[in-house]
Write a protein that holds these residues in place. Sequence first.
Motif, PDB file in Angstrom:
ATOM      1  N   MET A 153     -19.079  35.754 -30.023  1.00  0.00           N
ATOM      2  CA  MET A 153     -18.538  34.532 -30.237  1.00  0.00           C
ATOM      3  C   MET A 153     -17.243  34.696 -30.747  1.00  0.00           C
ATOM      4  O   MET A 153     -16.373  34.001 -30.781  1.00  0.00           O
ATOM      5  CB  MET A 153     -19.394  33.799 -31.212  1.00  0.00           C
ATOM      6  N   LYS A 177     -21.127  22.700 -29.763  1.00  0.00           N
ATOM      7  CA  LYS A 177     -20.563  23.528 -30.581  1.00  0.00           C
ATOM      8  C   LYS A 177     -21.475  24.837 -31.043  1.00  0.00           C
ATOM      9  O   LYS A 177     -21.285  26.031 -30.800  1.00  0.00           O
ATOM     10  CB  LYS A 177     -20.056  23.169 -31.984  1.00  0.00           C
ATOM     11  N   GLU A 178     -22.697  24.330 -31.245  1.00  0.00           N
ATOM     12  CA  GLU A 178     -23.895  25.246 -31.654  1.00  0.00           C
ATOM     13  C   GLU A 178     -24.546  26.027 -30.413  1.00  0.00           C
ATOM     14  O   GLU A 178     -25.144  27.287 -30.625  1.00  0.00           O
ATOM     15  CB  GLU A 178     -25.020  24.559 -32.636  1.00  0.00           C
ATOM     16  N   GLY A 197     -22.180  27.408 -28.321  1.00  0.00           N
ATOM     17  CA  GLY A 197     -21.166  28.220 -27.954  1.00  0.00           C
ATOM     18  C   GLY A 197     -20.303  27.289 -27.011  1.00  0.00           C
ATOM     19  O   GLY A 197     -19.690  28.234 -26.078  1.00  0.00           O
ATOM     20  N   TYR A 239     -16.137  28.117 -35.020  1.00  0.00           N
ATOM     21  CA  TYR A 239     -17.555  28.273 -34.759  1.00  0.00           C
ATOM     22  C   TYR A 239     -18.232  28.437 -36.161  1.00  0.00           C
ATOM     23  O   TYR A 239     -17.291  29.268 -37.087  1.00  0.00           O
ATOM     24  CB  TYR A 239     -17.939  29.259 -33.530  1.00  0.00           C
TER      25      TYR A 239
END
Length: 334
Positions: free
Chosen positions: A101, A167-168, A170, A329
Amino acid sequence: MATGWGICSAGNISHDFSVALKTLPAKDHQVVAVAARKLEDAQEFARKHSISRAYGSYEELARDPDIDVVYVGNIQPYHLKACLLFMNAKKNVLCEKPLAMNTKEVKEILDSAKRNQVFLMEAVWTRFFPVSAEVRKLLAEGEIGEVKMVRSEFGVPLLHKPRLVEKELGGGALMSLGMYCLQFVCMVYNGERPESIQATGVCLETGVDETVIVTLKFSEKRMAVFTYSSSIQLPNDAIIVGTKGTIQIPPRMWCPTSLVVNGKETQYPLPEHGLPPNFHNCTGMRYEAEEVRKCLLKGLKESPVMSHSDSLLLVELEDEIRRQVGVVYSQDCQ
């Protein structure tokens, strides 16, 4: 002896990777086992691909003594944990892009690979296509003189896909699309770090990037520009402009099967696939698998074509693009 593969995750990309492996000689590549978080998913995958072993946990895959290398095909927020699990079990790893990430996570993965003395490569499949190999050869031979400009685009309407939006998961167009343009620029400029990078774009309400334009300036007045988007269809080609000519990669620059050098086009067809694929030109993943086997036979711990330093440069530039566009993130805050 065939290289024994373990498949981590029974999702779409793992399906396509397994399809690609089937286009290679069985004496060289063999899928030994597949693992998923649910045993029934692994069993269904194993049935479809004629794999003899199915596991309901990644830990079981890590303990399998017949596996030489694990293909990590789960989504990027879980790459760090999976890579560390397999490398700590002394397994070699081919991890789907993006490797992780952010820079912090990538460094942790690279450190683990060195500590455990295992092979690790980020699966930037584009790098291993015959077209990409030919581009590197032409540039090294000075076919188009000194490179002055690189332009690339990758845009596809994918806002209906949660992994591009949430978003969670990725999400964000850079991680799934823009990185192909960025890696292309990095390949053309031979891993050189740009002097400056400017990114401007728009984000979705979920806080991930949607459409972004990136300009990079290199030494000796050399430039690159690329555009990526998860909401609109772009031309999806690439061009390298030198002092003596041009190299063009027609649409689908991320999985290329043709090349135009100073107006002359050459085709590089892919082998046919057995099972229906999820992604375009998926049998092109065979080339990265061949690279892994070649490196393992030579006793290498990284590939010269997609090295650890290549992965590190890529993620550092991605982090800077995200910073400028305003994408953060949860992994960035840990």
